[in-house]
Design an enzyme around this catalytic site. Structure first.
Site, mmCIF file in Angstrom:
data_model
loop_
_atom_site.group_PDB
_atom_site.id
_atom_site.type_symbol
_atom_site.label_atom_id
_atom_site.label_comp_id
_atom_site.label_asym_id
_atom_site.label_seq_id
_atom_site.Cartn_x
_atom_site.Cartn_y
_atom_site.Cartn_z
ATOM 1 N N ALA A 64 36.426 49.280 41.842
ATOM 2 C CA ALA A 64 37.250 48.765 40.749
ATOM 3 C C ALA A 64 36.463 47.788 39.885
ATOM 4 C CB ALA A 64 38.506 48.097 41.305
ATOM 5 N N GLU A 65 35.651 46.926 40.521
ATOM 6 C CA GLU A 65 34.859 45.972 39.753
ATOM 7 C C GLU A 65 33.480 45.766 40.377
ATOM 8 O OE1 GLU A 65 35.849 44.697 36.951
ATOM 9 O OE2 GLU A 65 38.025 45.000 37.033
ATOM 10 N N THR A 66 32.493 45.647 39.506
ATOM 11 C CA THR A 66 31.165 45.164 39.888
ATOM 12 C C THR A 66 30.900 43.908 39.076
ATOM 13 O OG1 THR A 66 30.330 47.368 40.442
ATOM 14 C CG2 THR A 66 28.699 45.682 39.914
#
Length: 260
Positions: free
Chosen positions: A45-47
């Site tokens: 979902a997020e880096t």
């Protein structure tokens, strides 16, 4: 070039729950296009990417398809990496991002996000929203996201949105929420327009959830649970125009990205 990465399950005290985020501590910024490709490669979902600036840190977050202006769980994950892997010798980390100043502090065995409070405003129930979510809606508000109040925790659990229809609505994502049975409130978050059908645990949505439920329930300290499949508990406080969001974090993987 080789870059070290760390994967953290945020808002969880054990692996395989909470919300996973990838964290890179960089010496200098990479090209935007390269950071976006790295986020797509990891497909979480997020880096998050962090670079030291003065006494603090500049932080940026990428979904597999786009950069976002604010992300809670990946900020919590970044703080965990800086505290536990890189041994930052402080009790509070200050971050700068596109949404302004943020901080994460260590307190009572948890990490606490300090984010701006966002008070949602009335929008009104529309047929498009009800059709997209596939549930009966009690109220619809707007903040940075579509903010939808449902009748019960079970209604939140039962919500099965039409992701194509939801992505066409004029918001980047949709929060659904209700009063909880074992927590003060529960929520879920869907964002197909930015490449995330359902986010497991979303710190940033609590910037608006906390002021809303604080007013509804008449209290400034609240317990919250994001009831996705992975799920995660959040400890919440409203302090004026700021919200404090507490949680645990667990390192689950570390490695090296090889860029040739």
């Amino acid at each position: 070039m080789q870059l070290e990465f760390h994967q953290v399950d945020a808002f969880s005290d054990r692996p395989f729950s909470g919300n996973p985020a990838m964290v890179y501590r960089l010496e200098a910024w990479l090209a935007d296009e390269l950071m976006q490709k790295i986020a797509a490669e990891h497909n979480l979902a997020e880096t998050a990417f962090v670079v030291r600036e003065g006494q603090g840190w500049h932080i940026r977050w990428f979904t597999p398809t786009t950069e976002v202006p604010l992300c809670g769980h990946a900020t919590l994950a970044s703080a965990h990496v800086l505290f536990d892997i890189y041994k930052e010798p402080v009790e509070r980390l200050d971050f700068i991002c596109k949404s302004g100043p943020l901080s994460v502090s260590r307190e009572d065995g948890r990490l606490w996000l300090d984010f701006p409070a966002i008070v949602p405003s009335e929008v009104g129930v529309t047929l498009d929203v009800e059709r997209a979510l596939g549930v009966e809606v009690v109220d619809v508000l707007g903040s940075n996201e579509l903010f939808v109040v449902l009748e019960s925790e079970q209604a939140v659990l039962n919500c099965q949105p039409d992701m194509i229809a939801l992505a066409k609505l004029p918001w980047p994502g949709a929060i659904v929420t209700a009063k909880g049975s074992q927590h003060d409130f529960v929520s879920r978050y869907f964002a197909p327009a930015i490449g995330i059908n359902e986010d497991p645990v979303t710190g940033s949505t609590h910037c608006s959830l906390i002021p809303y439920w604080s007013k509804r329930l008449g209290k400034t300290s609240l317990s919250a649970y994001q009831c996705s499949k992975r799920g995660g508990a959040l400890f919440c406080r409203l302090e004026g125009d700021r919200v404090k969001i507490g949680g645990n974090a667990t390192l689950v993987a570390s490695g090296t990205l090889i860029l040739g």
